[in-house]
Design an enzyme around this catalytic site. Structure first.
Site, PDB file in Angstrom:
ATOM      1  N   ASP A   1     121.580 -66.939  86.270  1.00 51.02           N
ATOM      2  CA  ASP A   1     123.040 -67.067  86.286  1.00 51.02           C
ATOM      3  C   ASP A   1     123.619 -67.251  87.687  1.00 51.02           C
ATOM      4  O   ASP A   1     123.036 -66.855  88.689  1.00 51.02           O
ATOM      5  CB  ASP A   1     123.704 -65.852  85.618  1.00 51.02           C
ATOM      6  CG  ASP A   1     123.267 -64.520  86.224  1.00 51.02           C
ATOM      7  OD1 ASP A   1     122.087 -64.386  86.611  1.00 51.02           O
ATOM      8  OD2 ASP A   1     124.105 -63.609  86.323  1.00 51.02           O
TER       9      ASP A   1
ATOM     10  N   GLU B   1     122.188 -61.823  85.032  1.00 48.95           N
ATOM     11  CA  GLU B   1     121.734 -60.698  85.867  1.00 48.95           C
ATOM     12  C   GLU B   1     122.894 -60.006  86.556  1.00 48.95           C
ATOM     13  O   GLU B   1     122.855 -58.814  86.807  1.00 48.95           O
ATOM     14  CB  GLU B   1     120.720 -61.183  86.909  1.00 48.95           C
ATOM     15  CG  GLU B   1     120.045 -60.063  87.695  1.00 48.95           C
ATOM     16  CD  GLU B   1     120.911 -59.430  88.762  1.00 48.95           C
ATOM     17  OE1 GLU B   1     120.848 -58.205  88.942  1.00 48.95           O
ATOM     18  OE2 GLU B   1     121.691 -60.152  89.416  1.00 48.95           O
TER      19      GLU B   1
HETATM   20 ZN   LIG Z   1     123.509 -61.312  93.136  1.00 49.70          ZN
HETATM   21 ZN   LIG Z   2     120.509 -61.919  92.508  1.00 47.72          ZN
END
Ligand SMILES: [Zn+2]
Ligand SMILES: [Zn+2]
Length: 399
Positions: free
Chosen positions: A90, A146
């Site tokens: 991401d 994440e």
């Molecule tokens: Zn990051």
């Molecule tokens: Zn990262």
């Protein structure tokens, strides 16, 4: 002894031309087309196509927008636990100002943490390991979300850890120059919590503070009093951070508002400190509010636990990194108060997460900043080290 620059040049120059070009082209293509948490559809498509071309049968939609692949065949027994090789996908909600030719084509979205590079590394790694007799020892996981949105939990809940005996992952890291590796035999990254404090009073006229209770003054005192959590209540030998990141209150210059909202984050490494923080913050928030004659409510949420490496797997990283780059280029006591949801996997299976130096020449380009960029030679170093560590771990899990 070679200098670090010479070692990096030799390793990057030693890659087949096609492989190097593919690493860079993949990273730049993803960089140009960043996608936010749980929206990584184009990225997941690129990943799944590449995995299919390797003869894998990727599973898509893992944890909503993730992809996994379990290579089949090879010499290894089908019953041995697999090793999870994880890359996050991401981007972040900011507008790029790096000046790169391949900068984000999407205003308000940018690969400002290096996850584009992680995907490029893991795809080249998949190509290498597909040819290895150990291929079936691995599970590739391309993880969504994440950056605080719970991608690892979503993947774990969707079976990403089933049949898995260990987990490995890396992060490109601009705190280190290319050719340096940072790792730790224990906690590498901090536990991350998030809090919201709502301060509530009766509100009133700005000219008559004595007729009401002032939520603004109370909020200001709370911000100050929270500074004593770390300085007076946590052992000076234990790292911890309490940061208030936002304050919102009021709508007019001559009104004492009824409500002020504060949000912030805490960071810690040890379980003991992590457990103690919310209780200490609650006591200070409630006590300070009471002293000011207002009420305050604390809403405290755990985001990530600490990212804790298993010493045996960290030793593989340290040994393989020393072979690849020289022991003088391996920092074995790295710690940062940043957080990572790699912690979700490492809380359930042993493994290791490590940093691959990627700071480019010139001014510092910090992670999560609009000028973030990497020295792309780190893609090659990361891929070569990831391959060595994965194979060393496979040997250990078969032993
Ligand atoms: Zn990051
Ligand atoms: Zn990262």
């Amino acid at each position: 002894m070679r200098t670090r620059e010479e070692t990096v040049a030799r390793l990057v120059g030693g890659l087949p031309g096609r492989e190097w070009e593919s690493l860079v082209a993949t990273r730049r293509d993803l960089h140009r087309h960043p996608e936010l948490a749980f929206e990584e559809r184009r990225t997941a498509g690129v990943v799944a196509d590449r995995l299919r071309r390797l003869g894998f049968a990727p599973r898509e939609g893992v944890g909503r927008t993730g992809v996994t692949a379990d290579p089949a065949g090879g010499a290894a027994s089908g019953r041995a636990p697999r090793i999870l090789l994880r890359a996050d996908m991401d981007a972040l909600p900011l507008t790029e100002a790096s000046g790169a030719a391949f900068a984000s084509a999407e205003p308000g979205r940018m690969h400002a943490c290096g996850h584009d590079g992680h995907v490029a590394i893991a795809l080249s790694l998949a190509e290498r390991l597909a040819r290895s007799p150990e291929a079936s020892r691995f599970r590739f996981l391309f993880q969504p979300a994440e950056e605080g949105a719970g991608g690892a939990e979503a993947c774990a809940a969707d079976g990403a850890l089933e049949g898995v005996g260990a987990a490995l992952g890396l992060h490109l890291w601009n705190q280190l120059p290319v050719g340096k590796i940072g790792v730790n035999r224990g906690a590498l990254m901090a536990a991350v919590d998030e809090f919201e404090i709502r301060v509530e009073g009766p509100g009133g006229h700005g000219a008559a503070p004595h007729e009401t209770a002032d939520s603004i003054v109370a909020a200001a005192r709370i911000v100050e009093a929270l500074q004593t959590v770390v300085s007076r209540e946590i052992s000076p030998l234990e790292p911890a951070v309490v940061t208030v990141g936002t304050i919102h209150g009021g709508s007019a210059f001559n009104v004492i508002p009824a409500e002020v909202t504060l949000t912030g984050t805490t960071r810690s490494f040890s379980d003991a400190v992590g457990k103690a923080l919310p209780e200490k913050i609650a006591r200070i928030v409630e006590g300070t509010a009471a002293a000011a004659g207002v009420r305050a409510r604390l809403d405290y949420k755990r985001v990530n636990r600490a990212t804790v490496n298993d010493p045996a797997y960290a030793d593989f990283v340290i040994a393989e990194a020393a072979r690849l780059l020289g022991a003088e280029n391996v920092e074995t006591d790295t710690r940062t108060l940043g957080g990572e949801d790699m912690s979700v996997y490492l809380a359930r299976v042993p493994g290791c997460f490590f940093f691959v130096g990627s700071a480019p020449e010139g001014p510092h380009r910090p992670h999560h900043s609009p000028v973030f960029d990497i020295d792309e030679r780190a893609l090659a170093i990361g891929m070569l080290l990831f391959e060595r560590v994965a194979l060393a771990a496979a040997k250990r899990l078969s032993a």
